[in-house]
Design a protein around this motif. Structure first.
Motif, mmCIF file in Angstrom:
data_model
loop_
_atom_site.group_PDB
_atom_site.id
_atom_site.type_symbol
_atom_site.label_atom_id
_atom_site.label_comp_id
_atom_site.label_asym_id
_atom_site.label_seq_id
_atom_site.Cartn_x
_atom_site.Cartn_y
_atom_site.Cartn_z
ATOM 1 N N LYS A 1 -11.093 10.038 -0.019
ATOM 2 C CA LYS A 1 -9.735 10.101 -0.543
ATOM 3 C C LYS A 1 -9.366 11.471 -1.074
ATOM 4 O O LYS A 1 -8.211 11.913 -0.942
ATOM 5 C CB LYS A 1 -9.559 9.054 -1.647
ATOM 6 C CG LYS A 1 -8.116 8.784 -2.026
ATOM 7 C CD LYS A 1 -7.358 8.138 -0.871
ATOM 8 C CE LYS A 1 -5.930 7.789 -1.257
ATOM 9 N NZ LYS A 1 -5.195 7.166 -0.139
ATOM 10 N N HIS B 1 -13.200 5.751 -0.750
ATOM 11 C CA HIS B 1 -12.372 4.564 -0.943
ATOM 12 C C HIS B 1 -12.554 3.551 0.177
ATOM 13 O O HIS B 1 -12.829 3.900 1.315
ATOM 14 C CB HIS B 1 -10.895 4.966 -1.009
ATOM 15 C CG HIS B 1 -10.476 5.468 -2.351
ATOM 16 N ND1 HIS B 1 -9.219 5.263 -2.872
ATOM 17 C CD2 HIS B 1 -11.153 6.175 -3.288
ATOM 18 C CE1 HIS B 1 -9.125 5.812 -4.069
ATOM 19 N NE2 HIS B 1 -10.277 6.381 -4.340
ATOM 20 N N HIS B 2 -12.371 2.279 -0.174
ATOM 21 C CA HIS B 2 -12.412 1.169 0.785
ATOM 22 C C HIS B 2 -10.999 0.769 1.169
ATOM 23 O O HIS B 2 -10.068 0.825 0.356
ATOM 24 C CB HIS B 2 -13.117 -0.037 0.167
ATOM 25 C CG HIS B 2 -12.453 -0.541 -1.099
ATOM 26 N ND1 HIS B 2 -11.266 -1.250 -1.093
ATOM 27 C CD2 HIS B 2 -12.822 -0.424 -2.404
ATOM 28 C CE1 HIS B 2 -10.926 -1.553 -2.332
ATOM 29 N NE2 HIS B 2 -11.843 -1.063 -3.153
ATOM 30 N N GLU B 3 -10.816 0.341 2.427
ATOM 31 C CA GLU B 3 -9.536 -0.177 2.909
ATOM 32 C C GLU B 3 -9.826 -1.295 3.911
ATOM 33 O O GLU B 3 -10.213 -1.033 5.053
ATOM 34 C CB GLU B 3 -8.705 0.934 3.575
ATOM 35 C CG GLU B 3 -8.371 2.099 2.640
ATOM 36 C CD GLU B 3 -7.471 3.142 3.291
ATOM 37 O OE1 GLU B 3 -6.978 2.905 4.411
ATOM 38 O OE2 GLU B 3 -7.276 4.203 2.674
ATOM 39 N N VAL C 1 -6.604 -0.543 -2.766
ATOM 40 C CA VAL C 1 -7.698 0.338 -2.363
ATOM 41 C C VAL C 1 -8.286 1.007 -3.603
ATOM 42 O O VAL C 1 -7.584 1.259 -4.582
ATOM 43 C CB VAL C 1 -7.227 1.390 -1.339
ATOM 44 C CG1 VAL C 1 -6.645 0.719 -0.114
ATOM 45 C CG2 VAL C 1 -6.211 2.339 -1.944
ATOM 46 N N THR D 1 -4.065 -1.322 5.901
ATOM 47 C CA THR D 1 -4.618 -1.981 4.720
ATOM 48 C C THR D 1 -3.539 -2.301 3.696
ATOM 49 O O THR D 1 -2.555 -1.577 3.567
ATOM 50 C CB THR D 1 -5.696 -1.084 4.074
ATOM 51 O OG1 THR D 1 -6.469 -1.845 3.144
ATOM 52 C CG2 THR D 1 -5.085 0.103 3.348
ATOM 53 N N GLN E 1 -8.864 -6.157 -3.273
ATOM 54 C CA GLN E 1 -7.700 -6.301 -2.405
ATOM 55 C C GLN E 1 -7.508 -7.770 -2.067
ATOM 56 O O GLN E 1 -8.483 -8.471 -1.770
ATOM 57 C CB GLN E 1 -7.863 -5.484 -1.120
ATOM 58 C CG GLN E 1 -7.941 -3.977 -1.353
ATOM 59 C CD GLN E 1 -8.048 -3.186 -0.060
ATOM 60 O OE1 GLN E 1 -9.140 -2.864 0.383
ATOM 61 N NE2 GLN E 1 -6.904 -2.869 0.545
ATOM 62 N N HIS F 1 0.831 -1.204 0.000
ATOM 63 C CA HIS F 1 0.000 0.000 0.000
ATOM 64 C C HIS F 1 0.867 1.256 0.000
ATOM 65 O O HIS F 1 0.544 2.242 -0.668
ATOM 66 C CB HIS F 1 -0.927 -0.005 1.212
ATOM 67 C CG HIS F 1 -1.816 1.191 1.306
ATOM 68 N ND1 HIS F 1 -2.608 1.610 0.261
ATOM 69 C CD2 HIS F 1 -2.028 2.079 2.319
ATOM 70 C CE1 HIS F 1 -3.282 2.691 0.626
ATOM 71 N NE2 HIS F 1 -2.932 3.000 1.864
#
Length: 231
Positions: free
Chosen positions: A114, A77-79, A204, A200, A166, A37
């Motif tokens: 983000k 955003h997803h993490e 992402v 994470t 991910q 990441h």
């Protein structure tokens, strides 16, 4: 005790196989804990010490829950992250003793505005608006540590609408769970009810209204959420 108005109920997370809820006191998050990441953000790795930020306890979204697309962003955003649930408080906890303070583990998603994070980084401003907004901390059911494998390895993954985003392994973390608990306890007195999101891996990306997000970690209960239209 009399209050001017009724206080909000305590945030909580469910526990696998139990009727009790885990009451949430504080949420701590570790930044940049996977090399993959760090590389995708264009930064250089630094293992001198981890850094932390916070989310509000009422930011919890339970498994199967939904949340409206948040305001003030065009890039949510997803993490996916391993979450550590603390049941025994302490200050200046050693890495050797860290496990004694842990109740269990869960799958979490650090939702991030983000675009606001980028502005904050460009201007050397705090990440509060980017990380600590309403419903920014989805968290699945907690598995007691005695009922799950050691959380020093195992697949960690996230998909959006059944498409992989991910996919990594917990062993890729720069800072292990005991190290994170120890470092965090040097700066804050940990107490029962604290949750620690541990960072994470790469992959992402953005989510949109209508998206179904599934996050998983080997040995833990998966987490499912849905992004709805904005309020």
């Amino acid at each position: 005790m009399d209050y001017l108005f009724p206080p909000e109920p305590a945030a909580s997370v469910g526990i696998v196989g139990r009727s009790e809820q885990f009451p949430v006191r504080r949420i701590y998050c570790v930044g940049h804990n996977y090399l993959s990441h760090i590389h995708e953000t264009g930064r250089d790795p630094d293992r001198e010490s981890p850094f932390f930020f916070n989310k509000p306890s009422d930011g919890i979204v339970s498994d199967g829950g939904s949340l409206p697309y948040p305001p003030a962003t065009a890039s949510l955003h997803h993490e996916v992250e391993l979450v550590v649930a603390i049941e025994k408080g302490g200050y200046e906890i050693s890495t050797e003793a860290a496990d004694e303070h842990i109740f269990g583990y869960a799958v979490g998603i650090d939702l991030t505005r983000k675009d606001l994070q980028q502005v904050a980084e460009d201007r050397s401003l705090p990440w509060t608006a980017a990380k600590a907004f309403d419903r920014s901390a989805p968290c699945g059911l907690i598995t007691p540590k005695a009922e799950c494998p050691p959380m020093n390895a195992g697949r960690i993954a996230l998909s959006v609408n059944d498409r992989p985003r991910q996919d990594a392994d917990l062993k890729e973390m720069i800072w292990s769970v005991p190290e994170i608990v120890s470092y965090l306890s040097r700066m804050f007195e940990l107490k029962p009810g604290d949750l620690v999101f541990t960072g994470t891996p790469a992959g992402v990306g953005f989510v949109l209204p209508g998206d179904r997000v599934t996050a998983s970690i080997e040995g833990l209960a998966p987490l499912h959420i849905k992004i709805e239209d904005a309020d």
